[in-house]
Motif scaffolding. Structure first.
Motif, mmCIF file in Angstrom:
data_model
loop_
_atom_site.group_PDB
_atom_site.id
_atom_site.type_symbol
_atom_site.label_atom_id
_atom_site.label_comp_id
_atom_site.label_asym_id
_atom_site.label_seq_id
_atom_site.Cartn_x
_atom_site.Cartn_y
_atom_site.Cartn_z
ATOM 1 N N LEU A 100 -4.487 0.127 -3.795
ATOM 2 C CA LEU A 100 -3.750 0.880 -2.952
ATOM 3 C C LEU A 100 -4.446 1.658 -3.136
ATOM 4 C CD1 LEU A 100 -0.292 1.903 -2.565
ATOM 5 C CD2 LEU A 100 -0.463 3.366 -5.340
ATOM 6 N N LEU A 101 -5.708 2.771 -3.506
ATOM 7 C CA LEU A 101 -6.466 3.439 -2.899
ATOM 8 C C LEU A 101 -7.486 2.868 -2.102
ATOM 9 C CD1 LEU A 101 -7.266 5.442 -6.135
ATOM 10 C CD2 LEU A 101 -5.166 5.857 -4.705
ATOM 11 N N ASP A 104 -5.116 -0.399 2.976
ATOM 12 C CA ASP A 104 -3.439 0.010 3.798
ATOM 13 C C ASP A 104 -1.946 -1.194 3.699
ATOM 14 O OD1 ASP A 104 -4.720 2.076 4.498
ATOM 15 O OD2 ASP A 104 -5.617 1.349 6.530
ATOM 16 N N SER A 107 3.188 -2.193 0.104
ATOM 17 C CA SER A 107 3.698 -2.097 -1.145
ATOM 18 C C SER A 107 3.778 -4.034 -1.527
ATOM 19 C CB SER A 107 4.961 -1.503 -2.169
ATOM 20 O OG SER A 107 3.929 -0.010 -2.399
ATOM 21 N N ARG A 138 0.403 6.913 -3.220
ATOM 22 C CA ARG A 138 -0.780 7.165 -2.036
ATOM 23 C C ARG A 138 -0.939 7.936 -0.939
ATOM 24 N NH1 ARG A 138 -0.512 1.666 1.024
ATOM 25 N NH2 ARG A 138 -2.204 0.998 -0.365
ATOM 26 N N ARG A 142 -3.623 10.616 -0.244
ATOM 27 C CA ARG A 142 -4.024 10.912 0.911
ATOM 28 C C ARG A 142 -3.705 12.875 1.683
ATOM 29 N NH1 ARG A 142 -3.230 5.366 3.916
ATOM 30 N NH2 ARG A 142 -4.696 4.280 2.376
#
Length: 144
Positions: A100-101, A104, A107, A138, A142
């Motif tokens: 997730l981190l 891109d 899910s 996320r 961001r």
């Protein structure tokens, strides 16, 4: 043992020497068994870490460590403090968070990549564990 036995002057001394030998032997065997149990848990955890993205079940794990599924379930819980499914989900969530981190990926792609076949299940577990859905988590990171 033989040296101690030869030094005994009577039956009581021989019994004491034999008891001492048996206690020492029992302790050695106990230590060996504990090491083997630790090895089985270490092997099981390593297998889970390497194969978390696959369809892992109690049956698969039990076969891997040569136990029946019911025994493996209680054995795993006794030695790790978590049941197998909790541990597996924890590993999968950790990898999902990494993806997730660092990517891109969507899910549902992350869900599939870490071994959850149902994206909704990943979302529910993620929210329970981290307090937010994967998308919200996320987005928040961001925006910082």
């Amino acid at each position: 043992m033989i040296t101690k036995a030869l030094e005994c002057v009577n039956y009581d001394a021989m019994c004491q020497a034999a008891c001492g030998f048996l206690m020492e032997y029992i302790q050695i065997m106990h230590n060996v068994l504990q090491k083997n149990e630790k090895k089985d848990i270490i092997r099981a955890k390593a297998y889970i870490d390497d194969h978390y993205m696959e369809s892992l079940t109690l049956d698969v794990m039990a076969e891997y460590v040569h136990m029946n599924a019911s025994y493996f379930s209680s054995y795993f819980k006794r030695h790790t403090g978590q049941n197998f499914k909790e541990y597996l989900n924890q590993i999968r969530l950790r990898h999902a968070l990494d993806l997730l981190l660092s990517t891109d990926m969507k899910s549902y792609e992350i869900s599939d990549a870490v071994g959850f076949k149902d994206p909704k299940y990943l979302s529910e577990l993620f929210q329970r564990t981290y307090g937010k859905t994967p998308v919200a988590y996320r987005k928040e990171l961001r925006s910082r």
